[in-house]
Design a protein around this motif. Structure first.
Motif, PDB file in Angstrom:
ATOM      1  N   PHE A 203       0.805  -1.216   0.000  1.00  0.00           N
ATOM      2  CA  PHE A 203       0.000   0.000   0.000  1.00  0.00           C
ATOM      3  C   PHE A 203       0.844   1.274   0.000  1.00  0.00           C
ATOM      4  CE2 PHE A 203      -4.619   0.813   0.674  1.00  0.00           C
ATOM      5  CZ  PHE A 203      -5.068  -0.343   0.056  1.00  0.00           C
ATOM      6  N   HIS A 204       2.030   1.210   0.573  1.00  0.00           N
ATOM      7  CA  HIS A 204       2.866   2.415   0.628  1.00  0.00           C
ATOM      8  C   HIS A 204       3.345   2.826  -0.764  1.00  0.00           C
ATOM      9  CE1 HIS A 204       5.639  -0.992   0.811  1.00  0.00           C
ATOM     10  NE2 HIS A 204       6.590  -0.202   0.343  1.00  0.00           N
ATOM     11  N   HIS A 205       3.261   1.928  -1.747  1.00  0.00           N
ATOM     12  CA  HIS A 205       3.654   2.259  -3.118  1.00  0.00           C
ATOM     13  C   HIS A 205       2.522   2.941  -3.902  1.00  0.00           C
ATOM     14  CE1 HIS A 205       7.467   0.323  -2.864  1.00  0.00           C
ATOM     15  NE2 HIS A 205       7.005  -0.926  -2.825  1.00  0.00           N
ATOM     16  N   LEU A 206       1.315   2.903  -3.387  1.00  0.00           N
ATOM     17  CA  LEU A 206       0.156   3.319  -4.176  1.00  0.00           C
ATOM     18  C   LEU A 206      -0.072   4.831  -4.139  1.00  0.00           C
ATOM     19  CD1 LEU A 206      -2.441   0.514  -3.297  1.00  0.00           C
ATOM     20  CD2 LEU A 206      -0.760   0.571  -5.142  1.00  0.00           C
ATOM     21  N   THR A 207       0.015   5.447  -5.319  1.00  0.00           N
ATOM     22  CA  THR A 207      -0.401   6.835  -5.469  1.00  0.00           C
ATOM     23  C   THR A 207      -1.931   6.865  -5.523  1.00  0.00           C
ATOM     24  OG1 THR A 207      -0.349   6.662  -7.881  1.00  0.00           O
ATOM     25  CG2 THR A 207       1.692   7.356  -6.774  1.00  0.00           C
ATOM     26  N   ASP A 208      -2.515   8.048  -5.595  1.00  0.00           N
ATOM     27  CA  ASP A 208      -3.976   8.153  -5.658  1.00  0.00           C
ATOM     28  C   ASP A 208      -4.534   7.437  -6.885  1.00  0.00           C
ATOM     29  OD1 ASP A 208      -4.025   9.533  -3.319  1.00  0.00           O
ATOM     30  OD2 ASP A 208      -4.593  11.469  -4.172  1.00  0.00           O
ATOM     31  N   ASN A 209      -3.852   7.574  -8.029  1.00  0.00           N
ATOM     32  CA  ASN A 209      -4.323   6.906  -9.239  1.00  0.00           C
ATOM     33  C   ASN A 209      -4.237   5.384  -9.112  1.00  0.00           C
ATOM     34  OD1 ASN A 209      -4.912   9.329 -10.443  1.00  0.00           O
ATOM     35  ND2 ASN A 209      -3.655   8.992 -12.245  1.00  0.00           N
TER      36      ASN A 209
ATOM     37  N   ASN B 142     -15.622  -8.819 -16.098  1.00  0.00           N
ATOM     38  CA  ASN B 142     -15.594  -7.720 -15.135  1.00  0.00           C
ATOM     39  C   ASN B 142     -14.174  -7.351 -14.726  1.00  0.00           C
ATOM     40  OD1 ASN B 142     -18.354  -7.343 -15.085  1.00  0.00           O
ATOM     41  ND2 ASN B 142     -18.686  -8.638 -13.300  1.00  0.00           N
ATOM     42  N   MET B 143     -13.303  -8.357 -14.636  1.00  0.00           N
ATOM     43  CA  MET B 143     -11.908  -8.056 -14.308  1.00  0.00           C
ATOM     44  C   MET B 143     -11.302  -7.126 -15.360  1.00  0.00           C
ATOM     45  SD  MET B 143      -8.569 -10.549 -14.256  1.00  0.00           S
ATOM     46  CE  MET B 143      -8.582 -10.634 -16.049  1.00  0.00           C
ATOM     47  N   PHE B 144     -11.469  -7.490 -16.633  1.00  0.00           N
ATOM     48  CA  PHE B 144     -10.920  -6.668 -17.705  1.00  0.00           C
ATOM     49  C   PHE B 144     -11.608  -5.306 -17.769  1.00  0.00           C
ATOM     50  CE2 PHE B 144      -9.710 -10.884 -19.626  1.00  0.00           C
ATOM     51  CZ  PHE B 144      -8.343 -10.665 -19.607  1.00  0.00           C
ATOM     52  N   SER B 145     -12.922  -5.288 -17.638  1.00  0.00           N
ATOM     53  CA  SER B 145     -13.664  -4.020 -17.738  1.00  0.00           C
ATOM     54  C   SER B 145     -13.240  -3.052 -16.647  1.00  0.00           C
ATOM     55  CB  SER B 145     -15.170  -4.278 -17.650  1.00  0.00           C
ATOM     56  OG  SER B 145     -15.646  -4.953 -18.782  1.00  0.00           O
ATOM     57  N   ALA B 146     -13.120  -3.553 -15.415  1.00  0.00           N
ATOM     58  CA  ALA B 146     -12.722  -2.691 -14.303  1.00  0.00           C
ATOM     59  C   ALA B 146     -11.329  -2.109 -14.535  1.00  0.00           C
ATOM     60  CB  ALA B 146     -12.764  -3.478 -12.995  1.00  0.00           C
ATOM     61  N   LEU B 147     -10.399  -2.952 -15.001  1.00  0.00           N
ATOM     62  CA  LEU B 147      -9.036  -2.479 -15.255  1.00  0.00           C
ATOM     63  C   LEU B 147      -8.998  -1.490 -16.423  1.00  0.00           C
ATOM     64  CD1 LEU B 147      -6.985  -5.795 -14.832  1.00  0.00           C
ATOM     65  CD2 LEU B 147      -6.923  -3.779 -13.344  1.00  0.00           C
ATOM     66  N   MET B 148      -9.801  -1.749 -17.450  1.00  0.00           N
ATOM     67  CA  MET B 148      -9.825  -0.859 -18.611  1.00  0.00           C
ATOM     68  C   MET B 148     -10.360   0.522 -18.241  1.00  0.00           C
ATOM     69  SD  MET B 148     -11.274  -3.571 -21.425  1.00  0.00           S
ATOM     70  CE  MET B 148     -11.766  -2.306 -22.601  1.00  0.00           C
ATOM     71  N   ILE B 149     -11.525   0.559 -17.615  1.00  0.00           N
ATOM     72  CA  ILE B 149     -12.145   1.841 -17.267  1.00  0.00           C
ATOM     73  C   ILE B 149     -11.276   2.601 -16.271  1.00  0.00           C
ATOM     74  CG2 ILE B 149     -14.147   2.939 -16.213  1.00  0.00           C
ATOM     75  CD1 ILE B 149     -14.687   1.751 -18.970  1.00  0.00           C
ATOM     76  N   ALA B 150     -10.762   1.875 -15.258  1.00  0.00           N
ATOM     77  CA  ALA B 150      -9.923   2.531 -14.257  1.00  0.00           C
ATOM     78  C   ALA B 150      -8.624   3.054 -14.869  1.00  0.00           C
ATOM     79  CB  ALA B 150      -9.614   1.557 -13.127  1.00  0.00           C
ATOM     80  N   SER B 151      -8.081   2.330 -15.843  1.00  0.00           N
ATOM     81  CA  SER B 151      -6.837   2.760 -16.488  1.00  0.00           C
ATOM     82  C   SER B 151      -7.045   3.997 -17.361  1.00  0.00           C
ATOM     83  CB  SER B 151      -6.264   1.621 -17.337  1.00  0.00           C
ATOM     84  OG  SER B 151      -5.893   0.534 -16.527  1.00  0.00           O
ATOM     85  N   VAL B 152      -8.259   4.191 -17.832  1.00  0.00           N
ATOM     86  CA  VAL B 152      -8.571   5.424 -18.565  1.00  0.00           C
ATOM     87  C   VAL B 152      -8.773   6.577 -17.585  1.00  0.00           C
ATOM     88  CG1 VAL B 152     -10.221   6.574 -20.098  1.00  0.00           C
ATOM     89  CG2 VAL B 152      -9.603   4.190 -20.502  1.00  0.00           C
ATOM     90  N   ILE B 153      -9.514   6.334 -16.518  1.00  0.00           N
ATOM     91  CA  ILE B 153      -9.819   7.387 -15.547  1.00  0.00           C
ATOM     92  C   ILE B 153      -8.589   7.766 -14.740  1.00  0.00           C
ATOM     93  CG2 ILE B 153     -11.157   7.929 -13.458  1.00  0.00           C
ATOM     94  CD1 ILE B 153     -13.436   6.263 -14.603  1.00  0.00           C
ATOM     95  N   ALA B 154      -7.754   6.790 -14.386  1.00  0.00           N
ATOM     96  CA  ALA B 154      -6.597   7.062 -13.528  1.00  0.00           C
ATOM     97  C   ALA B 154      -5.342   6.391 -14.087  1.00  0.00           C
ATOM     98  CB  ALA B 154      -6.878   6.573 -12.112  1.00  0.00           C
ATOM     99  N   PRO B 155      -4.790   6.908 -15.186  1.00  0.00           N
ATOM    100  CA  PRO B 155      -3.604   6.293 -15.811  1.00  0.00           C
ATOM    101  C   PRO B 155      -2.399   6.314 -14.872  1.00  0.00           C
ATOM    102  CG  PRO B 155      -4.608   7.956 -17.243  1.00  0.00           C
ATOM    103  CD  PRO B 155      -5.211   8.133 -15.892  1.00  0.00           C
ATOM    104  N   VAL B 156      -1.545   5.295 -14.983  1.00  0.00           N
ATOM    105  CA  VAL B 156      -0.353   5.226 -14.135  1.00  0.00           C
ATOM    106  C   VAL B 156       0.867   4.816 -14.948  1.00  0.00           C
ATOM    107  CG1 VAL B 156      -1.556   4.753 -11.972  1.00  0.00           C
ATOM    108  CG2 VAL B 156      -0.926   2.857 -13.458  1.00  0.00           C
ATOM    109  N   ARG B 157       2.012   5.316 -14.539  1.00  0.00           N
ATOM    110  CA  ARG B 157       3.313   4.871 -15.026  1.00  0.00           C
ATOM    111  C   ARG B 157       4.148   4.596 -13.780  1.00  0.00           C
ATOM    112  NH1 ARG B 157       0.977   4.511 -19.137  1.00  0.00           N
ATOM    113  NH2 ARG B 157       1.447   5.386 -21.198  1.00  0.00           N
TER     114      ARG B 157
END
Length: 395
Positions: free
Chosen positions: A157-163, A200-215
């Motif tokens: 959890f300490h690695h997780l940014t808001d996105n 649902n696994m793919f859909s959740a990751l897809m939508i979340a990756s658009v709303i909150a992109p991460v690098r």
């Protein structure tokens, strides 16, 4: 025409997600495209090929056999009760959660599930470019509930940014726990519920990756499965699983009492002003346009929309119970689309569950979850729409 409407629905859903994006310049389009193709291939394989149908029927038969075993345990405890025709929902459906939760706990203790989830998540990460923690949590959310899925990655959890926190929270809300799949199968067609799990696994990751992109730098992207359970033996795992399953069953029962009673109260208040009108009907008309795009027939879209709306404002169990008697009058395509939509935790109460879980892990990050709570719900609803639309393309 149905395919055109379905493709339009996918574009609309991804377009809304893009409008909500925190960082439009860094959206992982390649990864999203790969996951969309995987969704289409999985759904086509399961619904349109003989091998796929055999596989899904075999899995469904396996769940039904487990339900038989669970029913033996239930009958031993409550078999002496005389019940009316149709039985008692708590006995016939919810108590199965105890057995399924026990199985999951044992498989976790034996490191079978964590190892499987880690390797599948790693493969997904390499294929799509998503970070390992997010990929692991996406796969993990197929098997475990919202709280359990997040607790499994508490050491990271300490690695997780808001996105990144948004993505793991969206995965938890957009999926369902395997411990309650047996209860769902008692109410709705098994084949659609089982297909909904990977979709649902793919859909959740897809939508979340658009709303909150991460690098994410590699040094901040590791998955540790060494502390996923504190059980010291198989018997302790069985005991803890049974206790956890019993708690879940009681929580679901309590929520059903509260939500169904509250829904009746709201409908009574509405009818004081508009005679004969219910909240479900209002929600049906609101969701009708997107229902048409998803592939639901015009003559069924109001009823289907009311069920989908009920799920959003209450929970999936309430909606499934209302949907059961309607299935006799609906087409197979509508039944499949609505069932896939209902098979997720995307509702208002889930915001509180996730925020509470995060607070227990890291109190500072709980404020972030509360801040993006509504965006989390909207993203999860979009993910449910996307999964149901994909399923509808092959029905």
């Amino acid at each position: 025409m149905g395919i055109i409407l379905g493709l339009l629905a996918i574009i609309v859903v991804l377009g809304i997600a893009f409008l909500l994006s925190n960082d439009k310049k860094n959206v992982n389009y390649k990864g999203i495209g790969i996951m969309l193709v995987l969704q289409l291939l999985i759904t086509w394989f399961m619904f349109s090929t003989q091998i796929g149908r055999v596989i899904i029927n075999t899995i469904a038969d396996g769940f039904n056999k487990l339900i038989e075993f669970g029913t033996e345990g239930i009958n031993f405890v409550v078999g002496g009760f005389e019940v009316q025709e149709g039985g008692v929902f708590f006995f016939n459906v919810l108590l199965l959660i105890v057995f399924f939760a026990t199985i999951l706990q044992v498989l976790t203790y034996l490191k079978i599930l964590p190892t499987l989830i880690k390797w599948v998540g790693t493969a997904l990460s390499k294929l799509t470019g998503l970070p390992k923690i997010e990929s692991f949590n996406g796969v993990n959310s197929i098997f475990f509930g919202q709280s359990e899925a997040l607790i499994a990655i508490r050491s990271q959890f300490h690695h997780l940014t808001d996105n990144r926190l948004y993505i793991v929270s969206a995965s938890a809300m957009g999926s369902v726990s395997a411990s309650i799949v047996g209860a769902y199968i008692q109410m709705l067609p098994a084949e659609y519920i089982l297909v909904a799990l990977p979709l649902n696994m793919f859909s959740a990751l897809m939508i979340a990756s658009v709303i909150a992109p991460v690098r994410v730098p590699k040094e901040k992207d590791t998955v540790d499965i060494s502390n996923v359970t504190n059980d010291k033996s198989v018997f302790e795992a069985m005991g803890n699983g049974a206790l956890e399953g019993g708690k879940i069953a009681l929580i679901v029962a309590a929520m059903l009492i509260a939500f169904i009673a509250s829904l009746e109260l709201v409908n009574w208040l509405i009818q004081l002003i508009f005679a004969g009108v219910t909240l479900q009907e209002i929600l049906g008309y609101i969701l009708a346009p997107i229902g048409l795009l998803m592939g639901i027939a015009p003559g069924e879209v109001i009823q289907a929309g009311s069920i989908m709306g009920t799920k959003i404002v209450t929970n999936e169990f309430v909606a499934m119970l209302e949907f059961q008697p309607l299935m006799e009058t609906m087409s197979e395509k509508t039944i499949g689309i609505v069932t896939v939509f209902l098979t997720s935790f995307a509702n208002f109460s889930s915001i509180g569950i996730i925020a509470g879980t995060v607070k227990g892990i890291d109190s500072e990050k709980a404020a972030s979850v509360s801040g993006f709570g509504m965006k989390l719900l909207i993203g999860s609803i979009l993910a449910s729409i996307l999964s149901a639309t994909i399923a509808g393309l092959f029905l």
